[in-house]
Design a protein around this motif. Structure first.
Motif, mmCIF file in Angstrom:
data_model
loop_
_atom_site.group_PDB
_atom_site.id
_atom_site.type_symbol
_atom_site.label_atom_id
_atom_site.label_comp_id
_atom_site.label_asym_id
_atom_site.label_seq_id
_atom_site.Cartn_x
_atom_site.Cartn_y
_atom_site.Cartn_z
ATOM 1 N N ARG A 143 -0.480 -11.560 4.858
ATOM 2 C CA ARG A 143 0.104 -10.806 3.743
ATOM 3 C C ARG A 143 -0.977 -10.390 2.747
ATOM 4 N NH1 ARG A 143 5.230 -10.311 1.634
ATOM 5 N NH2 ARG A 143 5.793 -10.518 3.829
ATOM 6 N N HIS A 144 -1.975 -11.247 2.540
ATOM 7 C CA HIS A 144 -3.077 -10.902 1.644
ATOM 8 C C HIS A 144 -3.850 -9.696 2.178
ATOM 9 C CE1 HIS A 144 -6.205 -11.494 -1.366
ATOM 10 N NE2 HIS A 144 -7.111 -11.473 -0.394
ATOM 11 N N HIS A 145 -4.080 -9.668 3.482
ATOM 12 C CA HIS A 145 -4.765 -8.523 4.091
ATOM 13 C C HIS A 145 -3.947 -7.253 3.917
ATOM 14 C CE1 HIS A 145 -6.517 -6.502 7.946
ATOM 15 N NE2 HIS A 145 -7.050 -6.017 6.842
ATOM 16 N N ALA A 146 -2.619 -7.367 4.030
ATOM 17 C CA ALA A 146 -1.763 -6.192 3.854
ATOM 18 C C ALA A 146 -1.888 -5.637 2.441
ATOM 19 C CB ALA A 146 -0.315 -6.562 4.158
ATOM 20 N N TYR A 147 -1.921 -6.513 1.455
ATOM 21 C CA TYR A 147 -2.065 -6.052 0.076
ATOM 22 C C TYR A 147 -3.438 -5.440 -0.164
ATOM 23 C CZ TYR A 147 2.339 -8.242 -1.257
ATOM 24 O OH TYR A 147 3.664 -8.557 -1.366
ATOM 25 N N GLU A 148 -4.467 -5.958 0.499
ATOM 26 C CA GLU A 148 -5.787 -5.343 0.386
ATOM 27 C C GLU A 148 -5.787 -3.929 0.957
ATOM 28 O OE1 GLU A 148 -8.480 -7.925 2.338
ATOM 29 O OE2 GLU A 148 -8.720 -9.288 0.635
ATOM 30 N N VAL A 149 -5.102 -3.741 2.089
ATOM 31 C CA VAL A 149 -5.015 -2.412 2.692
ATOM 32 C C VAL A 149 -4.276 -1.456 1.767
ATOM 33 C CG1 VAL A 149 -3.980 -1.122 4.610
ATOM 34 C CG2 VAL A 149 -5.187 -3.269 5.051
ATOM 35 N N LEU A 150 -3.178 -1.911 1.176
ATOM 36 C CA LEU A 150 -2.414 -1.049 0.266
ATOM 37 C C LEU A 150 -3.212 -0.743 -1.004
ATOM 38 C CD1 LEU A 150 1.189 -2.556 0.587
ATOM 39 C CD2 LEU A 150 0.269 -0.495 1.648
ATOM 40 N N ALA A 151 -3.983 -1.720 -1.486
ATOM 41 C CA ALA A 151 -4.805 -1.469 -2.681
ATOM 42 C C ALA A 151 -5.889 -0.434 -2.384
ATOM 43 C CB ALA A 151 -5.433 -2.775 -3.162
ATOM 44 N N ALA A 152 -6.521 -0.540 -1.212
ATOM 45 C CA ALA A 152 -7.528 0.464 -0.843
ATOM 46 C C ALA A 152 -6.898 1.836 -0.670
ATOM 47 C CB ALA A 152 -8.223 0.033 0.452
ATOM 48 N N LEU A 153 -5.684 1.870 -0.124
ATOM 49 C CA LEU A 153 -4.981 3.142 0.042
ATOM 50 C C LEU A 153 -4.620 3.740 -1.316
ATOM 51 C CD1 LEU A 153 -3.673 5.222 1.887
ATOM 52 C CD2 LEU A 153 -1.650 3.775 1.980
ATOM 53 N N ARG A 154 -4.217 2.892 -2.258
ATOM 54 C CA ARG A 154 -3.902 3.384 -3.602
ATOM 55 C C ARG A 154 -5.143 3.956 -4.272
ATOM 56 N NH1 ARG A 154 -1.740 -0.844 -5.278
ATOM 57 N NH2 ARG A 154 -3.513 -1.793 -6.358
ATOM 58 N N ASP A 155 -6.288 3.319 -4.109
ATOM 59 C CA ASP A 155 -7.523 3.853 -4.676
ATOM 60 C C ASP A 155 -7.873 5.208 -4.067
ATOM 61 O OD1 ASP A 155 -7.769 1.614 -6.236
ATOM 62 O OD2 ASP A 155 -9.129 0.571 -4.858
ATOM 63 N N ARG A 156 -7.659 5.344 -2.773
ATOM 64 C CA ARG A 156 -7.954 6.631 -2.134
ATOM 65 C C ARG A 156 -7.015 7.722 -2.638
ATOM 66 N NH1 ARG A 156 -10.513 9.172 1.874
ATOM 67 N NH2 ARG A 156 -9.390 10.684 3.148
ATOM 68 N N ILE A 157 -5.755 7.366 -2.811
ATOM 69 C CA ILE A 157 -4.790 8.345 -3.323
ATOM 70 C C ILE A 157 -5.179 8.787 -4.730
ATOM 71 C CG2 ILE A 157 -2.391 8.628 -4.063
ATOM 72 C CD1 ILE A 157 -1.589 6.812 -1.748
ATOM 73 N N GLU A 158 -5.615 7.847 -5.556
ATOM 74 C CA GLU A 158 -5.920 8.156 -6.953
ATOM 75 C C GLU A 158 -7.202 8.961 -7.107
ATOM 76 O OE1 GLU A 158 -6.004 4.328 -8.718
ATOM 77 O OE2 GLU A 158 -3.818 4.201 -8.990
ATOM 78 N N LEU A 178 4.478 4.740 -1.250
ATOM 79 C CA LEU A 178 3.631 3.593 -1.557
ATOM 80 C C LEU A 178 4.431 2.505 -2.269
ATOM 81 C CD1 LEU A 178 0.820 2.346 -1.487
ATOM 82 C CD2 LEU A 178 0.306 3.511 -3.638
ATOM 83 N N ASN A 179 5.367 2.899 -3.123
ATOM 84 C CA ASN A 179 6.245 1.909 -3.762
ATOM 85 C C ASN A 179 7.047 1.145 -2.711
ATOM 86 O OD1 ASN A 179 5.348 2.788 -6.245
ATOM 87 N ND2 ASN A 179 7.137 4.058 -6.667
ATOM 88 N N PHE A 180 7.612 1.879 -1.735
ATOM 89 C CA PHE A 180 8.377 1.220 -0.682
ATOM 90 C C PHE A 180 7.484 0.303 0.149
ATOM 91 C CE2 PHE A 180 10.914 5.407 -0.772
ATOM 92 C CZ PHE A 180 11.641 4.967 -1.865
ATOM 93 N N ALA A 181 6.261 0.753 0.434
ATOM 94 C CA ALA A 181 5.347 -0.056 1.240
ATOM 95 C C ALA A 181 4.941 -1.328 0.506
ATOM 96 C CB ALA A 181 4.112 0.764 1.611
ATOM 97 N N GLU A 182 4.740 -1.248 -0.809
ATOM 98 C CA GLU A 182 4.376 -2.434 -1.579
ATOM 99 C C GLU A 182 5.519 -3.437 -1.615
ATOM 100 O OE1 GLU A 182 3.241 -0.756 -5.288
ATOM 101 O OE2 GLU A 182 1.148 -0.439 -4.713
ATOM 102 N N ILE A 183 6.762 -2.940 -1.643
ATOM 103 C CA ILE A 183 7.914 -3.842 -1.599
ATOM 104 C C ILE A 183 8.011 -4.497 -0.224
ATOM 105 C CG2 ILE A 183 10.430 -3.955 -1.729
ATOM 106 C CD1 ILE A 183 10.308 -1.687 -3.767
ATOM 107 N N THR A 184 7.776 -3.706 0.836
ATOM 108 C CA THR A 184 7.855 -4.228 2.191
ATOM 109 C C THR A 184 6.714 -5.183 2.483
ATOM 110 O OG1 THR A 184 8.900 -2.162 2.882
ATOM 111 C CG2 THR A 184 8.016 -3.567 4.620
ATOM 112 N N GLY A 185 5.536 -4.914 1.948
ATOM 113 C CA GLY A 185 4.385 -5.767 2.187
ATOM 114 C C GLY A 185 3.460 -5.264 3.266
ATOM 115 N N GLY A 186 3.455 -3.946 3.522
ATOM 116 C CA GLY A 186 2.573 -3.387 4.538
ATOM 117 C C GLY A 186 2.789 -1.897 4.674
ATOM 118 N N PRO A 187 1.903 -1.189 5.373
ATOM 119 C CA PRO A 187 2.053 0.266 5.523
ATOM 120 C C PRO A 187 3.309 0.672 6.271
ATOM 121 C CG PRO A 187 -0.174 -0.464 6.119
ATOM 122 C CD PRO A 187 0.656 -1.682 5.991
ATOM 123 N N LEU A 188 3.837 -0.197 7.133
ATOM 124 C CA LEU A 188 5.057 0.109 7.881
ATOM 125 C C LEU A 188 6.263 -0.193 7.009
ATOM 126 C CD1 LEU A 188 6.010 0.963 10.768
ATOM 127 C CD2 LEU A 188 6.288 -1.482 11.244
#
Length: 499
Positions: A143-158, A178-188
């Motif tokens: 789960r920590h790795h998933a949040y790291e992936v989402l954080a990197a994706l958020r930085d790229r979007i911004e 991205l809001n839905f993905a953060e609630i789910t806990g991963g890109p899927l």
């Protein structure tokens, strides 16, 4: 521990199995799944049950149908493990067809029922789907790795410039996912079009346009499965790799009266905005659902400027053009509109947000030479622009559409049986019912039950569907629609032969 489990564990040390595992480098979870099967029931969710016709209660599937779906999920998981570890289809075939591997039971059942060729074709289809899924997704170890992936994706979007009205609208949609993905806990994640449109504060028509022209072509979003019934579509949030590889940006219009730039004349050598941006997408995600940022109110340009100023206060117009990806003319026009509401203030050449701008409260500027009053919340801003209630009307429309769609699904599911049973020469014959408009009105009871035309009393298990057809309600009738259609065709043929 059972004898079969002991025997399966002993297979872990066999020469054949160790050679395949060492070559493919399968994790321990994959080896347990291959040898022992799904002991924890992780892949059984939804295999043995389904929603009933009312859409609220859960009923059991047939044992054979549920076991087949469960077995297919186990097979697909094993194929993904082998594909992600760099294995081959031959190794997958050996693992699935081994007579003592519990994870390959479903494939071996296909071979027993339909032959070896059919089983090999099934393995090839599963392998093709697994290879595609592995090549287009990334493995998340925790789960920590998933949040790291989402954080990197958020930085790229911004830091990606979102130019033009369509680009800014695409950012709102992407931030909603991205809001839905953060609630789910991963890109899927799962999301319907109506749910995403409400989150982003736009219409479904606009949503579909940016899906097809911006987000999908540029590699930001991929729809893995189209939603049906009460389930939303399955989406995978990607990093916009198509954009980084030089994919052409979509045009806002397919036809234009402008001529392309002439390099010899030095026209349009560089874009007006910078190649990188710098905004706070979290602020954008919080504000984009308000009516104050609808198309005919402050709009998406205001969202971009507020997000850029929240990330980096006290910027000049030239700096804002780069960090927000908004053109110079639109930046001046939008800053004036925000200043009229007291949401931004400028000192010299620099601009900054008002103290409580995220709540929609403005301040009276000391040098304001106009009669505009400071904003008293986003609701008041929307009322001044005539857009208050747009989100509520959109949600009401979506609720009505969902109700109509669910009613259509209920009507479809009500066709449990379309025949009357009679006895002819000692055997039961199904009599197909007449057309709905030919059913006598005397058969209809006010509560939906069927009346006996002779006695006038309700018949036990019979009901009248919403389209007027007779249906038979029985606890044991768990047939699918295709099975019902085939039974109905057989009953009609048999009835015509008897008649």
């Amino acid at each position: 521990m059972t004898d079969s489990t002991h025997h399966a564990l002993s297979q872990r040390n066999s020469t054949e199995f160790r050679s395949i595992v060492s070559h493919a480098q399968l994790p321990s979870t994959a080896t347990d799944l291959i040898l022992l099967g799904d002991l924890t029931g992780r892949y059984a969710t939804g295999s043995y049950s389904r929603l009933s016709s009312d859409g609220r209660t859960v009923i059991l599937r047939g044992d054979r149908q549920g076991a087949a779906e469960h077995g297919h999920r186990i097979t697909a998981a094993i194929a993904c493990h082998v594909a992600r570890a760099g294995g081959s289809i031959d190794q997958l075939t050996q693992l699935l067809l081994h007579p003592e591997h519990e994870g390959g039971r479903h494939t071996r059942n296909i071979a027993l029922r339909s032959g070896q060729t059919r089983a090999l074709d099934y393995i090839h289809r599963v392998w093709a789907n697994a290879s595609e899924a592995v090549s287009t997704t990334r493995a998340l170890g925790s789960r920590h790795h998933a949040y790291e992936v989402l954080a990197a994706l958020r930085d790229r979007i911004e830091t990606t410039p979102w130019r033009g009205e369509r680009g800014r609208t695409a950012l709102r949609v992407l931030r909603a996912h991205l809001n839905f993905a953060e609630i789910t806990g991963g890109p899927l994640h799962h999301a319907s079009e109506r749910q995403t449109a409400e989150e982003a504060g736009i219409s479904r028509t606009t949503l579909r346009a940016v899906y097809e022209t911006v987000l999908k072509p540029q590699g930001w979003l991929r729809r893995l499965r189209v939603g049906h019934g009460r389930e939303g579509s399955t989406w995978y949030l990607d990093d916009g790799s198509a954009l980084s590889h030089g994919a052409p940006a979509s045009l806002s219009r397919f036809r234009t009266t402008q001529y392309p730039p002439d390099p010899a004349l030095g026209e349009w050598t560089t874009p007006e905005t910078a190649t990188t941006a710098d905004i706070d997408s979290t602020v954008l995600g919080q504000l984009m659902g308000h009516d104050a940022f609808a198309h005919h109110a402050l709009g998406s340009a205001a969202l971009m400027l507020i997000s850029a100023l929240h990330q980096r206060p006290y910027e000049t117009v030239a700096e804002l053009v780069g960090t927000s990806s908004v053109s110079r003319a639109t930046t001046y026009r939008t800053l004036k509109r925000l200043a009229d509401h007291g949401l931004v203030q400028h000192t010299g050449e620099t601009w900054a947000l008002a103290p409580r701008v995220l709540e929609g409260f403005g301040i009276r500027l000391p040098d304001a030479a106009n009669s505009h009053t400071p904003a008293q919340g986003w609701t008041k801003v929307a009322e001044q622009h005539g857009t208050w209630g747009v989100a509520a009307r959109r949600k009401a429309l979506h609720a009505a559409e969902r109700a109509a769609y669910q009613e259509a699904l209920d009507q479809f599911a009500e066709h449990r049986s379309r025949a009357v049973v009679i006895v002819r020469d000692g055997r039961q014959v199904l009599v197909p019912t007449p057309r709905p408009d030919e059913i006598p009105p005397a058969w209809h009871a006010p509560d939906g039950r069927v009346l006996d035309p002779v006695s006038g009393r309700p018949v036990g298990d019979w009901r009248v569907a919403t389209d007027g057809r007779l249906i038979l309600i029985t606890p044991s009738d768990q047939r699918s629609y295709d099975e019902l259609a085939a039974a109905h065709a057989e009953a009609r043929s048999e009835w015509e032969s008897v008649a």
